[in-house]
Motif scaffolding. Structure first.
Motif, PDB file in Angstrom:
ATOM      1  N   PHE A 171      -0.130  -1.633  -4.904  1.00 61.57           N
ATOM      2  CA  PHE A 171       0.796  -2.151  -5.923  1.00 61.57           C
ATOM      3  C   PHE A 171       1.315  -3.486  -5.433  1.00 61.57           C
TER       4      PHE A 171
ATOM      5  N   ASP B 164       9.918  -1.919   2.724  1.00 58.70           N
ATOM      6  CA  ASP B 164       9.572  -1.780   1.308  1.00 58.70           C
ATOM      7  C   ASP B 164      10.653  -0.909   0.680  1.00 58.70           C
TER       8      ASP B 164
ATOM      9  N   GLU C 175       7.555  -0.887   7.434  1.00 59.54           N
ATOM     10  CA  GLU C 175       6.110  -1.153   7.329  1.00 59.54           C
ATOM     11  C   GLU C 175       5.700  -2.352   8.188  1.00 59.54           C
TER      12      GLU C 175
ATOM     13  N   ILE D 149       0.844  -1.187   0.000  1.00 58.44           N
ATOM     14  CA  ILE D 149       0.000   0.000   0.000  1.00 58.44           C
ATOM     15  C   ILE D 149       0.881   1.239   0.000  1.00 58.44           C
TER      16      ILE D 149
ATOM     17  N   GLU E 242      11.650   2.128   3.634  1.00 58.34           N
ATOM     18  CA  GLU E 242      10.265   2.375   4.077  1.00 58.34           C
ATOM     19  C   GLU E 242       9.914   1.258   5.058  1.00 58.34           C
TER      20      GLU E 242
ATOM     21  N   LYS F 194      10.261  -1.054  -7.246  1.00 62.54           N
ATOM     22  CA  LYS F 194       9.950  -1.754  -6.003  1.00 62.54           C
ATOM     23  C   LYS F 194      10.366  -3.219  -6.015  1.00 62.54           C
TER      24      LYS F 194
HETATM   25 ZN    ZN Z   1       5.899   1.394   1.001  1.00 66.06          ZN
END
Ligand code: ZN
Length: 223
Positions: free
Chosen positions: A47, A104, A75, A25, A73, A125
């Motif tokens: 995604f 992420d 998470e 997300i 990131e 990503k």
């Molecule tokens: Zn992220």
């Protein structure tokens, strides 16, 4: 839980995890959306990452040469334990069989070019090792809606937030995703990152924590 054996993925340092889809997300914390100069989403921004991007505790994020800045990131990650199609929030909440902290990792310059061109984020990503994942803890006693989430780089706190600040909480995210994809046991949901994202350098040590879950420590090496 029942898993299609062809979806067994070895996560280095984390044993075998039977992963299917890796849903992610974007922009799920308001202050992170603001730091990216992105508008707040009216529906969850979804995604996917390939399961081959997963890597476990004690391993390293591998930085491919020549792709520019790689951002962290931190998470909260939910492991789905039950098949969900058009699930209610209540059904979705009851289908989480494990919680972990994850990263992420994002090739920010690649992503910026993709955004500008209207292209998808899969490349930015999806590199191998761009989805570090900690060990799972069972849901018993874990309040996913109100826990501190934090990332330290080389011992310095760079990201800190609380899951209470998510724009869409986990049951809402899973319920929404289940109207698009059938969710299956072994699917993962990376739930978005609080503010404070920034670049990592080769040699950095990343220490990711969600209160109540096993911490995740990974290094950064050149790929
Ligand atoms: Zn992220």
């Amino acid at each position: 839980m029942e898993i299609n054996p062809s979806r067994l993925v070895t996560v280095p340092g984390n044993g075998k995890v039977s992963v299917g889809k890796v849903l992610c997300i974007g922009r799920n914390y308001a202050r992170h959306a603001a730091e990216m100069n992105s508008p707040l989403p009216e529906v969850p921004m979804v995604f996917l990452k390939p399961a081959t991007a997963l890597t476990g505790p004690g391993t390293s994020v591998s930085v491919p040469p020549g792709i520019g800045e790689i951002h962290h990131e931190v998470e909260l990650v939910a492991l789905i334990g039950r098949r969900l199609t058009h699930a209610s929030r209540e059904e979705a909440a009851g289908a989480v069989t494990g919680w972990a902290v994850g990263l992420d990792m994002t090739a920010r310059d690649v992503q910026a070019r993709a955004k500008k061109a209207g292209h998808p984020w899969s490349v930015a990503k999806g590199y191998d090792s761009f989805a570090p994942l900690g060990r799972f803890a069972s849901p018993a006693g874990f309040d996913a809606g109100n826990v501190t989430i934090r990332l330290s780089v080389n011992g310095r706190v760079v990201q800190e937030g609380n899951t209470a600040d998510m724009i869409f909480d986990v049951p809402t995210l899973l319920s929404y995703c289940s109207t698009i994809f059938t969710l299956e046991p072994g699917d993962l949901l990376y739930t978005g990152t609080p503010e404070g994202v920034g670049p990592v350098q080769v040699g950095d040590r990343l220490h990711a924590e969600v209160e109540g879950l096993p911490p995740l420590e990974v290094g950064v090496t050149s790929g």
